[in-house]
Scaffold this motif. Sequence first.
Motif, short mmCIF file in Angstrom:
data_model
loop_
_atom_site.label_atom_id
_atom_site.label_comp_id
_atom_site.label_asym_id
_atom_site.label_seq_id
_atom_site.Cartn_x
_atom_site.Cartn_y
_atom_site.Cartn_z
N MET A 1 21.95 81.69 54.88
CA MET A 1 22.56 80.50 54.30
C MET A 1 22.21 79.31 55.19
O MET A 1 22.51 79.31 56.36
N SER A 2 21.55 78.32 54.62
CA SER A 2 21.09 77.19 55.40
C SER A 2 21.55 75.88 54.74
O SER A 2 21.16 75.59 53.62
N VAL A 3 22.37 75.11 55.48
CA VAL A 3 22.85 73.82 55.00
C VAL A 3 22.37 72.76 55.97
O VAL A 3 22.57 72.87 57.18
N ARG A 4 21.73 71.74 55.43
CA ARG A 4 21.29 70.60 56.23
C ARG A 4 22.02 69.36 55.74
O ARG A 4 22.41 69.28 54.58
N VAL A 5 22.16 68.39 56.63
CA VAL A 5 22.70 67.08 56.27
C VAL A 5 21.63 66.06 56.62
O VAL A 5 21.12 66.04 57.74
N ARG A 6 21.29 65.24 55.64
CA ARG A 6 20.27 64.21 55.85
C ARG A 6 20.69 62.93 55.15
O ARG A 6 21.47 62.97 54.20
N ARG A 7 20.10 61.84 55.60
CA ARG A 7 20.31 60.58 54.90
C ARG A 7 19.51 60.59 53.62
O ARG A 7 18.36 61.04 53.59
N VAL A 8 20.10 60.10 52.57
CA VAL A 8 19.43 60.09 51.27
C VAL A 8 18.22 59.17 51.29
O VAL A 8 17.30 59.33 50.49
N TYR A 9 18.18 58.23 52.22
CA TYR A 9 17.06 57.29 52.32
C TYR A 9 15.84 57.91 52.99
O TYR A 9 14.74 57.37 52.92
N ASP A 10 16.02 59.05 53.68
CA ASP A 10 14.89 59.73 54.30
C ASP A 10 14.03 60.38 53.23
O ASP A 10 14.56 60.88 52.23
N PRO A 11 12.72 60.42 53.43
CA PRO A 11 11.86 61.03 52.41
C PRO A 11 12.15 62.52 52.26
O PRO A 11 12.46 63.20 53.25
N PRO A 12 12.09 63.04 51.04
CA PRO A 12 12.31 64.47 50.82
C PRO A 12 11.30 65.31 51.60
O PRO A 12 10.16 64.90 51.82
N GLU A 13 11.75 66.48 52.04
CA GLU A 13 10.90 67.42 52.75
C GLU A 13 10.92 68.75 52.01
O GLU A 13 11.92 69.10 51.38
N PRO A 14 9.84 69.52 52.10
CA PRO A 14 9.79 70.80 51.39
C PRO A 14 10.92 71.75 51.77
O PRO A 14 11.42 72.50 50.94
N GLU A 15 11.36 71.71 53.04
CA GLU A 15 12.41 72.63 53.47
C GLU A 15 13.82 72.19 53.07
O GLU A 15 14.80 72.86 53.40
N ASP A 16 13.94 71.08 52.33
CA ASP A 16 15.24 70.62 51.87
C ASP A 16 15.90 71.61 50.90
O ASP A 16 17.11 71.69 50.83
N GLY A 17 15.11 72.31 50.14
CA GLY A 17 15.69 73.18 49.12
C GLY A 17 16.36 72.33 48.05
O GLY A 17 15.84 71.29 47.63
N THR A 18 17.54 72.73 47.62
CA THR A 18 18.29 71.97 46.62
C THR A 18 18.91 70.77 47.30
O THR A 18 19.62 70.89 48.30
N ARG A 19 18.65 69.59 46.75
CA ARG A 19 19.14 68.33 47.32
C ARG A 19 20.37 67.88 46.55
O ARG A 19 20.29 67.64 45.35
N ILE A 20 21.49 67.76 47.28
CA ILE A 20 22.77 67.42 46.65
C ILE A 20 23.33 66.14 47.25
O ILE A 20 23.59 66.07 48.46
#
Length: 117
Positions: A1-20
């Motif tokens: 189980m992998s949860v990341r937190v990122r700024r929505v303004y950052d460019p999407p990355e392949p390892e983001d998975g499902t972006r919520i």
Amino acid sequence: MSVRVRRVYDPPEPEDGTRILVDRLWPRGLAKDAARVDEWPKALTPSTDLRRWYHAGEGSYEEFGERYAAELTAPEAAEALDRVRELLRDGPVTLLTASKDTATSHAAVLARLLDGA
């Protein structure tokens, strides 16, 4: 189980998975197709009253986290949280927020709750 937190303004990355997106309002100045948001469950966002209370500096981040976690037990929020847990079974999930300091944002509280699930 992998949860990341990122700024929505950052460019999407392949390892983001499902972006919520976990903000109640759409981020200012960001085109919807550029954000590549897969889901936007507004039930997972802190209430307006809680958000205003926290940003007014009336309480600590720890207290904010406790109050937010309590809000997430409401039926609609709990259902949305279960949906994110289902998505986590299929792969990584990235929680997106416009908050400048993601480490002390509601998204970080949500990520900790999901990591502990």
